[in-house]
Design a protein around this motif. Sequence first.
Motif, short mmCIF file in Angstrom:
data_model
loop_
_atom_site.label_atom_id
_atom_site.label_comp_id
_atom_site.label_asym_id
_atom_site.label_seq_id
_atom_site.Cartn_x
_atom_site.Cartn_y
_atom_site.Cartn_z
N ASN A 21 78.64 15.67 -21.65
CA ASN A 21 77.93 15.82 -22.93
C ASN A 21 78.46 14.85 -23.97
O ASN A 21 77.70 14.35 -24.81
CB ASN A 21 78.07 17.26 -23.44
CG ASN A 21 77.22 18.24 -22.66
OD1 ASN A 21 76.26 17.86 -22.02
ND2 ASN A 21 77.58 19.51 -22.71
N SER A 49 66.26 19.03 -31.04
CA SER A 49 67.23 19.74 -30.20
C SER A 49 67.61 21.08 -30.82
O SER A 49 67.63 22.12 -30.14
CB SER A 49 68.48 18.88 -30.00
OG SER A 49 68.18 17.70 -29.30
N SER A 76 69.03 25.84 -15.36
CA SER A 76 69.28 25.11 -16.60
C SER A 76 69.85 23.73 -16.32
O SER A 76 69.42 22.72 -16.90
CB SER A 76 70.23 25.92 -17.49
OG SER A 76 70.65 25.17 -18.60
N ARG A 80 68.27 19.98 -17.22
CA ARG A 80 69.03 19.04 -18.05
C ARG A 80 69.38 17.76 -17.28
O ARG A 80 69.41 16.67 -17.87
CB ARG A 80 70.29 19.73 -18.58
CG ARG A 80 69.98 20.85 -19.57
CD ARG A 80 71.20 21.38 -20.25
NE ARG A 80 72.07 22.12 -19.33
CZ ARG A 80 73.28 22.56 -19.67
NH1 ARG A 80 73.77 22.32 -20.88
NH2 ARG A 80 74.01 23.24 -18.80
N THR A 108 65.66 19.55 -22.79
CA THR A 108 67.05 19.69 -22.35
C THR A 108 67.81 20.68 -23.24
O THR A 108 68.61 21.48 -22.73
CB THR A 108 67.76 18.34 -22.35
OG1 THR A 108 67.64 17.71 -23.63
CG2 THR A 108 67.17 17.41 -21.31
N GLY A 112 69.46 24.22 -22.17
CA GLY A 112 70.86 24.52 -22.48
C GLY A 112 71.05 25.87 -23.12
O GLY A 112 72.07 26.53 -22.92
#
Length: 412
Positions: A21, A49, A76, A80, A108, A112
């Motif tokens: 990340n 986001s 998930s 992503r 995405t 998450g």
Amino acid sequence: MPRISDFHLLATGQTLSWIGNGFQTVALAVAVVRAGGGARDLGVVMACSVTAMLACTLFGGVWADRLQPQRVMVGSDLVRLLGAAAMAVMFGFGEYHLPLLCALATITAGAGSFFSPAMIALKPLLVPAQRRQAANARFSMLQTGSSVAGPALGGLTVAALGAPAGFAVNAASFLASMAAALLLRVRTERGPRESMLRELADGWREVSRRDWLVGGLFGATVYHIANGVILVLVQVVAIERLGGATSAGFIASAEGLGGVIGAAVALRLRPRRLLRAGWLTLMLMPLWALAYVWPAQLVAVLAGAVIGYAGLIYFDVAWETAIQDNVPHRALGRVGSWDTLTSFIAMPVGNVLAGPLAAAYGTNRVLTVCAAVLFAAALSQLLIPGTRRLTRAAPEPPAPPTPAPAPASVQA
């Protein structure tokens, strides 16, 4: 060869994902700016986001309580992974389409918000009750360390190989996380499903039955509004008054160091009234904010960052452990999603208010008032009877010794 425990599998997968990340955080900013998008486009992508997280968090909690948590995590991670890979391909071919980037960021981030409640529901299954605090502390230590290492490694990689490489590394990190989740052997009981709204309401009822949990969520909302203001203004102060980008980097490292220290203390310091201790340590955070006002020197800010973030991470461990110990596992994902939602709603509000408040009243005055709000939000929780009285779960009794097998002559 001994099997790797479920705890170590999850910890390894998550550490790689957290580091990945950090690569994407750097890659996204560099890719958008170099493509000519600038701060406006980057802000739009980030807003997409956050909006997706807010819209999906509660539903993620419901599905975490409906299914085996690792199934939700695998789904998930797969979404992503595809999103990060698509960003790598787009920028790798030298293309830049803001609507497509916003769509990928929305998908995405929404995925998450399903992962987090599932992991909240999964972690208590991996260790006995008496080891939950230590397990949470180890996860916090890994996450804090990754938040420092990820952007640093990402910056070096993106500088050398370009933004697509950063997105590609993040996609690979989701693959590692997904593989770890697929290997988990732990399972839990799941009851019959009801309607989505009924299950959401049931999750809130679990919150409302506990005064310490209701108070904590509302206290966190106030706390995060003030902290949202602070997080914007301290960046401005660091760049304009304390030495620029280099100083901002040192401060970020000090915050990470403080987080690691707080997690290390949580590994060792296990008071019976852990939640009360957590709120007390959270009162150290205002020292970090006030150091920007007085003495407003880099050394003082670095010290305040270490002390404040140590208190913050110790509180995080205490809060998560209290929820794991006292909320029925069948509702843990939904309660965790309500907890996450209060933070996500509050923080952007503070971010938006920071500029107008500083323009109207001055940066130092706003920082001082917000630091007082942080202190009051933590102190107020000690007025709640449940917060003062809540104790750790009783240790599980040791298993009775297994008798040695009888000799073959006796068995015959």
